[in-house]
Design a protein around this motif. Structure first.
Motif, PDB file in Angstrom:
ATOM      1  N   GLU A 228       0.741  -1.251  -0.091  1.00 56.46           N
ATOM      2  CA  GLU A 228      -0.051   0.145   0.002  1.00 56.46           C
ATOM      3  C   GLU A 228       0.808   1.167   0.071  1.00 56.46           C
ATOM      4  O   GLU A 228       0.486   2.133  -0.372  1.00 56.46           O
ATOM      5  CB  GLU A 228      -1.005   0.112   1.161  1.00 56.46           C
ATOM      6  CG  GLU A 228      -0.614   0.289   2.561  1.00 56.46           C
ATOM      7  CD  GLU A 228       0.368  -0.924   3.266  1.00 56.46           C
ATOM      8  OE1 GLU A 228       1.044  -1.044   3.923  1.00 56.46           O
ATOM      9  OE2 GLU A 228       0.225  -2.202   2.702  1.00 56.46           O
ATOM     10  N   SER A 229       1.984   1.231   0.393  1.00 56.07           N
ATOM     11  CA  SER A 229       2.936   2.502   0.331  1.00 56.07           C
ATOM     12  C   SER A 229       3.494   2.468  -0.949  1.00 56.07           C
ATOM     13  O   SER A 229       4.149   3.630  -1.352  1.00 56.07           O
ATOM     14  CB  SER A 229       3.759   2.459   1.436  1.00 56.07           C
ATOM     15  OG  SER A 229       4.759   1.324   1.096  1.00 56.07           O
ATOM     16  N   GLU A 230       3.193   1.928  -2.018  1.00 51.45           N
ATOM     17  CA  GLU A 230       3.924   1.687  -3.037  1.00 51.45           C
ATOM     18  C   GLU A 230       3.115   1.774  -4.444  1.00 51.45           C
ATOM     19  O   GLU A 230       2.822   2.773  -5.101  1.00 51.45           O
ATOM     20  CB  GLU A 230       4.985   0.617  -3.175  1.00 51.45           C
ATOM     21  CG  GLU A 230       5.627   0.432  -4.349  1.00 51.45           C
ATOM     22  CD  GLU A 230       6.558  -0.832  -4.071  1.00 51.45           C
ATOM     23  OE1 GLU A 230       6.579  -1.574  -4.910  1.00 51.45           O
ATOM     24  OE2 GLU A 230       6.973  -1.140  -2.899  1.00 51.45           O
ATOM     25  N   VAL A 232      -0.134   1.166  -3.758  1.00 52.27           N
ATOM     26  CA  VAL A 232      -1.317   1.654  -3.051  1.00 52.27           C
ATOM     27  C   VAL A 232      -2.660   0.495  -3.439  1.00 52.27           C
ATOM     28  O   VAL A 232      -3.774   0.921  -3.390  1.00 52.27           O
ATOM     29  CB  VAL A 232      -2.140   3.083  -3.691  1.00 52.27           C
ATOM     30  CG1 VAL A 232      -2.522   3.922  -2.807  1.00 52.27           C
ATOM     31  CG2 VAL A 232      -1.007   3.745  -4.558  1.00 52.27           C
TER      32      VAL A 232
ATOM     33  N   HIS B  39      -0.538  10.134  -2.958  1.00 51.36           N
ATOM     34  CA  HIS B  39       0.115   8.989  -2.874  1.00 51.36           C
ATOM     35  C   HIS B  39       0.619   8.642  -1.456  1.00 51.36           C
ATOM     36  O   HIS B  39       1.500   9.354  -0.966  1.00 51.36           O
ATOM     37  CB  HIS B  39       1.277   8.698  -3.815  1.00 51.36           C
ATOM     38  CG  HIS B  39       1.788   7.340  -4.082  1.00 51.36           C
ATOM     39  ND1 HIS B  39       2.679   6.823  -3.269  1.00 51.36           N
ATOM     40  CD2 HIS B  39       1.355   6.319  -4.744  1.00 51.36           C
ATOM     41  CE1 HIS B  39       2.980   5.591  -3.608  1.00 51.36           C
ATOM     42  NE2 HIS B  39       2.217   5.274  -4.459  1.00 51.36           N
ATOM     43  N   PRO B  40       0.427   7.608  -0.775  1.00 51.90           N
ATOM     44  CA  PRO B  40       0.915   7.366   0.571  1.00 51.90           C
ATOM     45  C   PRO B  40       2.572   7.781   0.649  1.00 51.90           C
ATOM     46  O   PRO B  40       2.950   7.729   1.928  1.00 51.90           O
ATOM     47  CB  PRO B  40       0.486   5.976   0.912  1.00 51.90           C
ATOM     48  CG  PRO B  40       0.061   5.179  -0.309  1.00 51.90           C
ATOM     49  CD  PRO B  40      -0.313   6.181  -1.509  1.00 51.90           C
ATOM     50  N   ALA B  41       3.254   7.271  -0.231  1.00 50.12           N
ATOM     51  CA  ALA B  41       4.825   7.410  -0.400  1.00 50.12           C
ATOM     52  C   ALA B  41       5.255   8.801  -0.378  1.00 50.12           C
ATOM     53  O   ALA B  41       6.538   9.223  -0.149  1.00 50.12           O
ATOM     54  CB  ALA B  41       5.469   6.403  -1.074  1.00 50.12           C
ATOM     55  N   VAL B 143       7.264   2.021   7.630  1.00 51.27           N
ATOM     56  CA  VAL B 143       5.985   1.727   6.753  1.00 51.27           C
ATOM     57  C   VAL B 143       6.155   1.695   5.459  1.00 51.27           C
ATOM     58  O   VAL B 143       5.527   1.090   4.674  1.00 51.27           O
ATOM     59  CB  VAL B 143       4.870   2.912   7.230  1.00 51.27           C
ATOM     60  CG1 VAL B 143       4.092   3.017   6.260  1.00 51.27           C
ATOM     61  CG2 VAL B 143       4.750   2.879   8.528  1.00 51.27           C
ATOM     62  N   GLN B 144       7.082   2.448   4.754  1.00 51.61           N
ATOM     63  CA  GLN B 144       7.423   2.391   3.402  1.00 51.61           C
ATOM     64  C   GLN B 144       7.644   1.233   2.881  1.00 51.61           C
ATOM     65  O   GLN B 144       7.478   0.966   1.796  1.00 51.61           O
ATOM     66  CB  GLN B 144       8.447   3.805   2.889  1.00 51.61           C
ATOM     67  CG  GLN B 144       8.128   4.757   3.465  1.00 51.61           C
ATOM     68  CD  GLN B 144       6.698   5.520   2.618  1.00 51.61           C
ATOM     69  OE1 GLN B 144       6.315   4.972   1.951  1.00 51.61           O
ATOM     70  NE2 GLN B 144       6.275   6.715   3.463  1.00 51.61           N
ATOM     71  N   VAL B 371      10.657  -0.447  -9.296  1.00 56.15           N
ATOM     72  CA  VAL B 371       9.648   0.599  -8.989  1.00 56.15           C
ATOM     73  C   VAL B 371       9.642   0.495  -7.308  1.00 56.15           C
ATOM     74  O   VAL B 371       9.474   1.269  -6.704  1.00 56.15           O
ATOM     75  CB  VAL B 371       8.216   0.199  -9.413  1.00 56.15           C
ATOM     76  CG1 VAL B 371       7.074   0.724  -8.603  1.00 56.15           C
ATOM     77  CG2 VAL B 371       8.118   0.364 -10.955  1.00 56.15           C
ATOM     78  N   PRO B 372       9.633  -0.798  -6.519  1.00 54.78           N
ATOM     79  CA  PRO B 372       9.745  -0.918  -5.327  1.00 54.78           C
ATOM     80  C   PRO B 372      11.093   0.028  -4.680  1.00 54.78           C
ATOM     81  O   PRO B 372      10.981   0.515  -3.434  1.00 54.78           O
ATOM     82  CB  PRO B 372       9.770  -2.259  -4.832  1.00 54.78           C
ATOM     83  CG  PRO B 372       9.259  -2.894  -6.178  1.00 54.78           C
ATOM     84  CD  PRO B 372       9.865  -2.060  -7.224  1.00 54.78           C
ATOM     85  N   ILE B 375      10.334   3.867  -4.038  1.00 57.63           N
ATOM     86  CA  ILE B 375       9.758   4.222  -2.558  1.00 57.63           C
ATOM     87  C   ILE B 375      10.829   4.293  -1.365  1.00 57.63           C
ATOM     88  O   ILE B 375      11.029   5.159  -0.501  1.00 57.63           O
ATOM     89  CB  ILE B 375       8.710   3.144  -2.094  1.00 57.63           C
ATOM     90  CG1 ILE B 375       7.764   3.027  -3.288  1.00 57.63           C
ATOM     91  CG2 ILE B 375       8.162   3.672  -0.984  1.00 57.63           C
ATOM     92  CD1 ILE B 375       7.069   4.469  -3.680  1.00 57.63           C
TER      93      ILE B 375
END
Lengths: 343, 390, 225
Positions: A228-230, A232, B39-41, B143-144, B371-372, B375
């Motif tokens: 979810e942090s990436e 979503v 976006h959460p990040a 969290v990230q 992509v990961p 973050i």
């Protein structure tokens, strides 16, 4: 008169379907409340929901009601039919899994002689649902999530099957009920006091099975598909309201039943020493309770890891499955088979 | 697109695909992924436009300005004491630290110096805001990367520090406590003992995270070797603070700058890490948080007594001149270039915020990662949107 | 500030090196002993100055690059709440320009000046470099070859002041929307919030409750005297 009109077959089927349909949301609610809301909160030095019902007991019910009230949204470019069908396909896989888990000597929906492989096969159906959801949402994040999920679920299906093979070799049967019986009657080094829960002899298998379960459930440390942090929430990102609720129930319902399969395969299932194996009323009464306790134990492990670990990257996740889990489970099979023949 | 015919649609898609084809050998198509502004990040409204080839980043460009508040313009119509209210909101997690360099710049121009006790209390509050700020990073990085528990520990222990700041200044997030020539009030009764207790808790929190996150093999696998920034590149991009020290550059304005604050009066250690990767950045910040708690304790030990305000006029006019003062803020070097024309307010203030420079390396460092890792790298560079957009 | 040496040899050395390397490119310097050093260079020497600082003076750390508009604001501090029309603003601007601008350290000849700071992480000395931006074409050479980090700073200066950097690969807006008109940090760009509503608190001389109104003013004049 109705009872006469309907054959025994249809009555039984209706009851069984009803029971499974009732068990799935209940299981999801119990796991959601006990682990997601309460255990996680207390581990994180907070209380979690406290207002709805005593100690927040009804929070998930309230959440469920809220989800049902919400508008049924479709993304503009979504493939509407596939989008709507995807959560149901996922739930379908969960539903089918419940069919073969025994909760007592006669408390089983259908005691298939190939129970274990049936379970592992139908659990793969959820991949289809996830891919459908990812593709039909017309969202890049969904698509990436769906593809990652497909890659991951396929990669971890294999160690899961291989981990179970050791148990099957030891038990000599594919039927889950048969595996419970063989654990109850088993002996370790000639001592048959507590039977032989396969966790003792198949600990490697148990560990691999739990890891693969974690991956199948897309939970940390294997939650790259929903990260979810990436991305979503991955394939779930466009789902709202009751469609999201179905995914939620599917996820926790599957967690419950996988914990149930793990408990059946490795912890002796519904059996504890002292129970009658042949279908006495008492066994059928206590069996579900015993199984439930064991499920909660396994689920505790699953969720504990979920709340603690960071997630692996996609390539690391694949490396872990193909380079470590699969070779180790193959060795485990080899060792089990050799010992089975020798002893 | 809705009005186009099926044929036109196909032609459009084919055209897009041809344009976006990046990896010719495998005949794969590129994809543009918008990460943010919601976006959460991205801790706010940073947007990264990433061109992807599969899961690999071909190019990534941050787009900012969704929160630009024009502080440099606003300072021009405010008096000097009023500016601190604004700059409090630049890096909103370590607000007090934003006020200090501006006040120091004004003091430098006025040739006023705050009495020693005021300087020491400033330093203590400065380090407390560092802890409050970086503690959130230490949890958030988890969290990230998918570990949801550490951030709650961070919130729990950050609360104690915020309570301290609140009881000393009256403001939890935005103290607005620093004045030209000193500070607003003296410390409340019993504050020093309370602070000592909290510093012990802060260290326990650091130990906890060291086991929970740094000791975790998955965390190491996700961060080691990810987003490596060599020291020389970091300098050219103007990276500062822990980001620079994690690249092996041993430079800390608290030790090396000519600040009138009390850092030079106590013994402490600057932590550096040679690797320059995300792991190093986390490691350095964790050590610095622990070190900050020691700094606070040592400052409390030696806190001088005396007045907390120098003599300054009630209405402050700053003589004509230019001054540059920067301090080692939680996010890096935070500085103000103040141009005064002898008015009630500054003529021009250039706010040099740390995150702006820290994030300007993103296009360089994100090239070719997965992509990961976007973050991971964004989280480890640690920015506050208010500090980028100002 | 305490015990400031009257002669700052370390910083004087910076000026000497710059003078030796740039020659006539170095227009003026200013030194605050113990604090900082300023140097104004000609546009031709702007990039060279950065390279000299980087290679000869160990200033490899790029701190910031910005600009100053030396025009006195035609809006003042906007404290009077008087709204000015475009023509009035233009007239005031022209009058101010005709009067001659009051530049800061190192002087200046033009309305806009670039200012940049470089710092050394080994010698812990920094320098402010200033450059006049010609009023007629408002262009400046880009530092991007010397310091990659100048990229975004130059974009910011471009949108805020309208100065174009030659040799910059992407002079797009950084903060402002693409279709924004005007350059907000120029002094003749109005702060609309102030035009709509005057700032009530420029000087806080409201009497405290229970205090006679006159006391405040007396104190102020006393301090100023």
């Amino acid at each position: 008169m109705i009872a006469v009109a309907l054959s025994d077959y249809w009555v039984q089927t209706a009851i069984k379907t009803g029971v499974v349909l009732a068990v799935i949301p209940t299981a999801a609610l119990i796991l959601g409340y006990v682990f997601l809301l309460k255990m996680m909160s207390h581990m994180q030095s907070r209380l979690g929901p406290m207002e709805a019902g005593p100690h927040g007991l009804l929070q998930l019910v309230a959440d469920g009601l809220k989800f049902i009230q919400k508008e049924d949204l479709f993304p503009d470019r979504a493939d509407r039919f596939v989008f709507a069908a995807a959560p149901l396909v996922v739930l379908c896989s969960t539903f089918l899994l419940y069919v073969v888990v025994p909760a007592g000597p006669t408390l089983i929906v259908e005691d298939l002689s190939t129970g274990v492989f049936y379970a592992l096969a139908v659990s793969s159906i959820s991949v289809l649902g996830v891919l459908m959801a990812g593709w039909a949402s017309a969202n890049k994040y969904s698509l990436m999530g769906g593809l990652r999920a497909a890659g991951q679920l396929i990669a971890y299906e294999l160690p899961m099957v291989l981990a179970v093979v050791g148990v099957v070799i030891q038990a000599g049967t594919l039927s889950l009920q048969g595996i419970v019986t063989s654990q109850a009657n088993g002996e370790i080094f000639g001592i048959g006091l507590i039977g032989n829960p396969f966790i003792l002899t198949q600990f490697v298998g148990f560990a691999i099975f739990l890891m693969a379960t974690q991956a199948e459930l897309t939970q940390p440390p294997f939650d790259m598909p929903v990260a979810e942090s990436e991305i979503v929430g991955g394939y779930q990102v466009e789902y709202t309201g009751f469609r999201f609720l179905i995914f939620f129930i599917g996820e926790f319902g599957t967690a419950f039943v996988f914990a149930g399969i793990a408990a059946t395969l490795f912890l002796g299932g519904w059996y504890v020493p002292g129970l009658d194996l042949d279908g006495g009323f008492l066994s059928n009464l206590i069996g579900p309770g015993v199984l439930f306790a064991k499920i909660m134990l396994v689920a505790f492990l699953i969720f504990w890891v979920r709340f603690t670990y960071p997630r692996l990257r996609e390539d690391q996740l694949q490396t872990f499955a193909w380079k470590y889990l699969i070779p180790i489970s193959l060795l485990n099979i080899l060792a089990t088979a050799v010992l089975k023949v020798v002893l | 697109m809705n009005t186009l015919t099926e044929r036109q649609k196909l032609a459009y898609i084919a055209g897009q695909a041809a344009e976006a084809r990046i990896n010719v050998e495998l005949e794969t198509e590129g994809m543009t992924l918008n990460i943010g502004p919601q976006h959460p990040a991205t801790h706010g409204t940073l947007r990264v436009v990433a061109k992807l080839d599969g899961e690999q980043v071909v190019s990534a460009n941050p787009v900012m300005g969704y929160m630009h508040r024009g502080y440099e313009k606003l300072t021009e119509v405010r008096t000097y004491p009023q500016v601190t209210t604004l700059v409090n909101r630049i890096d909103w997690l370590g607000s007090f630290a934003n006020e200090v360099p501006f006040i120091l710049a004004a003091e430098q121009l006025m040739e006023v110096e705050a009495p020693p006790r005021a300087q020491w209390i400033r330093t203590i509050l400065f380090e407390l805001s560092r802890i409050a700020n970086v503690a959130l990073f230490l949890g958030d990085m988890g969290v990230q990367l998918g570990a949801i528990t550490p951030v709650f520990y961070a919130f729990r222990d950050r609360e104690y520090v915020l309570n301290l700041i609140e009881s000393a200044t009256g403001g939890r997030f935005h103290p607005n406590f620093d004045r030209i020539g000193g500070i607003k009030d003296d410390l409340p009764k019993g504050w020093i003992e309370e602070t000592r207790g909290v510093m012990v808790k802060v260290r326990r929190f650091c130990d906890e995270l060291e086991e929970l996150i740094l000791g975790n093999p998955i965390f190491a696998a996700r961060t080691r070797g990810v987003g490596v920034i060599p020291g020389e590149t970091a300098l050219h991009y103007g990276l500062s603070g822990a980001n620079l020290r994690a690249s092996g550059v041993d430079w800390d304005l608290r030790r090396d700058g000519a600040s009138p604050l009390a850092w030079n009066q106590v013994d402490w250690k600057v932590w550096t890490h040679p690797d320059g990767d995300s792991f190093a950045r986390y490691w350095v910040r964790l050590q610095e948080t622990r070190e900050a708690s020691y700094i606070v304790e040592k400052l409390l030990d030696g806190l001088p007594s005396g007045p907390i305000m120098a003599k300054v006029p009630r209405i402050i006019k700053v003589p004509q001149g230019e001054a540059w003062v920067s301090t080692e803020n939680p996010l890096g070097e935070m500085g103000y270039y103040v141009v005064s024309k002898g008015d009630l307010g500054p003529f021009r203030v250039k706010i040099r915020s740390a995150s702006f420079n820290n994030i300007s390396i993103v296009p360089w460092v994100l090239k070719g990662v997965y992509v990961p890792d976007i973050i991971t790298i964004l989280a480890s560079l640690y920015f506050i949107l208010g500090d980028i957009d100002r | 500030m305490v015990g400031t040496p009257e002669v700052d040899h370390a910083r004087q050395h910076l000026i000497d090196v710059l003078r030796a390397e740039l020659g006539a490119g170095l227009i003026d310097t200013y030194l605050k002993p113990g604090l900082d050093v300023w140097a104004r260079v000609s546009p031709d020497a702007w990039c060279r100055a950065a390279e000299v600082c980087r290679d000869k003076l160990h200033m490899r750390y790029f701190c910031f690059l910005s600009a100053v508009d030396w025009l006195p604001s035609p809006f003042g501090k906007s404290e009077d709440g008087v709204s000015r029309t475009g023509d009035e603003v233009r007239a005031l601007t022209a009058a101010n320009l005709a009067e001659g601008l009051d530049h800061g350290y190192c002087g200046g000849d033009t309305r806009f000046q670039l200012i940049a700071r470089l710092h050394s992480v080994t010698t812990h000395l920094g320098i402010h470099l200033k450059m006049d931006v010609s009023d007629s074409d408002l262009t400046a050479p880009s530092w991007i070859r010397a310091f990659a980090g100048a990229n975004w700073h130059e974009r910011e200066v471009h949108e805020m002041f309208g100065i174009v950097f030659t040799g910059h690969p992407n002079m797009a807006n950084l903060y402002l929307p693409g279709d924004f008109v005007g350059h907000p940090l120029r002094k003749d760009f109005p702060l609309l919030a102030r035009e709509v509503k005057p700032w009530p608190g420029l000087v806080d001389v409201e009497p405290m409750p229970g205090e006679p109104a006159g006391e405040e003013d007396g104190e102020v004049s006393g301090e100023e005297a």
